[in-house]
Scaffold this motif. Structure first.
Motif, mmCIF file in Angstrom:
data_model
loop_
_atom_site.group_PDB
_atom_site.id
_atom_site.type_symbol
_atom_site.label_atom_id
_atom_site.label_comp_id
_atom_site.label_asym_id
_atom_site.label_seq_id
_atom_site.Cartn_x
_atom_site.Cartn_y
_atom_site.Cartn_z
ATOM 1 N N ASP A 1 -1.674 2.252 -0.131
ATOM 2 C CA ASP A 1 -2.510 1.246 -0.582
ATOM 3 C C ASP A 1 -3.750 1.259 -0.523
ATOM 4 O O ASP A 1 -4.575 1.232 0.655
ATOM 5 C CB ASP A 1 -2.076 0.043 0.317
ATOM 6 N N ASP A 2 -4.598 1.561 -1.637
ATOM 7 C CA ASP A 2 -3.965 1.313 -2.864
ATOM 8 C C ASP A 2 -4.420 2.688 -3.842
ATOM 9 O O ASP A 2 -4.489 2.690 -5.122
ATOM 10 C CB ASP A 2 -4.683 0.007 -3.489
ATOM 11 N N ASP B 1 -2.018 -2.589 -7.821
ATOM 12 C CA ASP B 1 -2.037 -2.733 -6.433
ATOM 13 C C ASP B 1 -0.413 -2.260 -5.969
ATOM 14 O O ASP B 1 0.329 -2.676 -6.850
ATOM 15 C CB ASP B 1 -2.429 -3.769 -5.898
ATOM 16 N N VAL B 2 -0.364 -2.042 -4.900
ATOM 17 C CA VAL B 2 0.956 -1.676 -4.381
ATOM 18 C C VAL B 2 1.817 -2.761 -4.056
ATOM 19 O O VAL B 2 1.237 -4.137 -3.884
ATOM 20 C CB VAL B 2 0.876 -0.778 -3.041
ATOM 21 N N HIS C 1 -7.685 -0.545 -5.966
ATOM 22 C CA HIS C 1 -8.896 -0.544 -4.808
ATOM 23 C C HIS C 1 -8.708 0.703 -3.979
ATOM 24 O O HIS C 1 -7.559 1.451 -3.826
ATOM 25 C CB HIS C 1 -8.674 -1.945 -4.030
ATOM 26 N N GLU D 1 -10.870 -4.769 -0.883
ATOM 27 C CA GLU D 1 -9.875 -5.627 -1.394
ATOM 28 C C GLU D 1 -9.149 -6.025 -0.077
ATOM 29 O O GLU D 1 -8.730 -7.201 -0.068
ATOM 30 C CB GLU D 1 -8.894 -4.839 -2.195
ATOM 31 N N GLU D 2 -9.172 -5.219 0.873
ATOM 32 C CA GLU D 2 -8.321 -5.622 1.895
ATOM 33 C C GLU D 2 -8.675 -6.512 2.759
ATOM 34 O O GLU D 2 -8.270 -7.197 3.800
ATOM 35 C CB GLU D 2 -8.038 -4.167 2.843
HETATM 36 MN MN MN Z 1 -3.714 -3.288 -1.917
#
Ligand code: MN
Ligand code: MN
Length: 466
Positions: free
Chosen positions: A258-259, A337-338, A99, A289-290
């Protein structure tokens, strides 16, 4: 299972490639401070790499075949790139997904006001932040303002050394006795994240003279009226470029790892891929995403499926719904993703054997979720074995991890949304320190191992044995 640092395996030539890639990434991170800017950068890179716009292919009624390279952008906030493989689409794709939205401070729709000689923008933060981290630091304003007639102003103010910056003030320590006694969640409240945007009054005005002066500047510089802010997306992000960190320059401090630290190497792996892959290669850079992957540009929307339908149609004699379903079901995906990097300053929240260690390579999470794996995508052991095979055969340094101790917390990714199609999907990513802080930290070695991992995955990953 002790693992050595990824750095141990590097010869001089590896370090040169690693450092060059890190420089490219820093440039991307500094240019792409919003999802829209990341898509702009990705489209530029895709065109430069010879990828055609899928919309053009559709408009011209062209058919695609093995080796063809296309990209697709959606609403300026999602990006996908594909290389058609030798195998039919119904054998599935090898997908890299990440993302490009990051936590930040969004400007409200009716933002501008004046209080005692200072003009402010009212804000509503985006994503999970510790609000107290976002005060008393220089902020840059990025985004778009769309006028009623559809014309658009694109802004990025605060990144050049000559630019002004924006700022949310904090209470001086001398008067902070009550504030210091509050819990961290309440030290700075969301509604108090008001950003200073001006303080010089318009000459001769008595009421709201500073606000009027700001509006006059907006009119003069951008031909913007106050009402145009109703149809704007303005994001406040930490001002300044990504930087090397430490005497050895082994880490990168930047906003939005991120990310984007997974999105960038995912994109590069598809754009840099040489020749024709066995299975169609795909990179997805997604938005929202967040805040739960919601909205028309979030992974929960159909933008990805719709694009795959168009791709399927462009690759086949006739469109076939069942064919599309097979294409999605048979795919394999690294949902990147992180991961929470083990932080010795906060060792208590991690379980060391199953924590992502900075500098020890790309990190796989069989599952994410929290408190009993709630909300997780739990990758199949068979797929995990196939991924291990690909990593080992390509000398990619990897580790496995969970996000913190079992009952402490957790988080989700886009993996559970893609696995809805029945495809094999596993979380893969990079360890981050200070995740969701204005400046986050990653290791250049992990970035490099992720890029190697993604290239190897696109080239070599096959359907796992049943
Ligand atoms: Mn993320
Ligand atoms: Mn996040």
């Amino acid at each position: 299972m002790f693992k050595k640092a990824a750095w141990e395996q590097y010869e001089a030539a590896d370090r040169e490639s690693l450092n060059a890639f890190a420089e490219d990434y820093k440039a991307f991170l500094s240019a792409g401070k919003t999802e829209r800017e990341c898509v702009t950068e990705a489209v530029k890179a895709a065109k430069a790499a010879g990828f055609a716009d899928l919309r053009e292919v559709i408009r011209e009624g062209r058919k695609l075949s093995a080796g063809d390279r296309v990209y697709s952008a959606w609403m300026g906030k999602d990006f996908m790139a594909f290389i058609i493989g030798n195998q039919s689409l119904e054998k599935g794709m090898n997908i890299l997904g990440a993302h490009i939205d990051s936590p930040r401070i969004d400007v409200k729709q009716n933002p501008l006001y004046e209080d005692e000689g200072i003009a402010y923008f009212d804000t509503h933060y985006y994503g999970g932040i510790k609000k107290y981290q976002w005060v008393a630091l220089p902020l840059a304003l990025h985004g778009v303002i769309v006028r009623r007639d559809g014309t658009k102003v694109t802004l990025a103010i605060g990144e050049n050394p000559d630019d002004p910056v924006f700022y949310i003030s904090d209470l001086l320590i001398h008067l902070a006795q009550d504030q210091m006694g509050k819990t961290a969640k309440d030290v700075v409240e969301g509604e108090a994240l008001n950003v200073i945007v001006g303080s010089e009054p318009l000459k001769g005005e008595e009421k709201e003279a500073v606000k009027k002066a700001v509006l006059a500047l907006l009119k003069e510089r951008y031909d913007i009226e106050e009402e145009d802010l109703l149809s704007a997306e303005l994001e406040l992000v930490p001002a300044g470029a990504a930087r090397d960190l430490g005497f050895d320059r082994a880490l990168i401090a930047g906003y939005g790892h991120d990310d984007r630290v997974c999105a960038y190497p995912s994109m590069r792996a598809v754009l840099d891929f040489e020749g024709t892959p066995e299975y169609t290669a795909c990179a997805i850079l997604t938005d929202k995403e967040e805040i739960g992957s919601v909205g028309a540009t979030g992974m929960a929307s159909h933008f990805f499926e719709n694009t795959c339908a168009e791709l399927y149609n462009a690759c086949s004699e006739a469109y076939c719904e069942l064919g599309l379903r097979r294409m999605l079901r048979e795919s394999r995906m690294l949902s990147s993703d992180v991961s929470a990097g083990f932080d010795p300053n906060f060792a208590g929240v991690f379980e060391k054997k199953n924590a992502a260690i900075v500098g020890r390579g790309v990190c796989f999470n069989k599952f994410t979720g929290s408190r009993g794996k709630g909300g997780s995508n739990d990758a199949n052991a068979e797929f995990m074995a196939e991924v291990r095979r690909v990593m080992d055969e390509n000398q990619v340094d990897f580790q496995t991890a969970e996000l913190g101790k079992v009952d402490v917390g957790g988080g989700g990714t886009i993996a559970y949304l893609c696995s809805k199609y029945g495809m094999n999907c596993i979380d893969a990513g990079i360890a981050v320190l200070s995740m969701h802080a204005p400046w986050e930290i990653i290791s250049k070695a992990d970035l490099w191992e992720a890029y190697k991992c993604y290239l190897a995955f696109l080239r070599d990953c096959k359907a796992p044995a049943d």
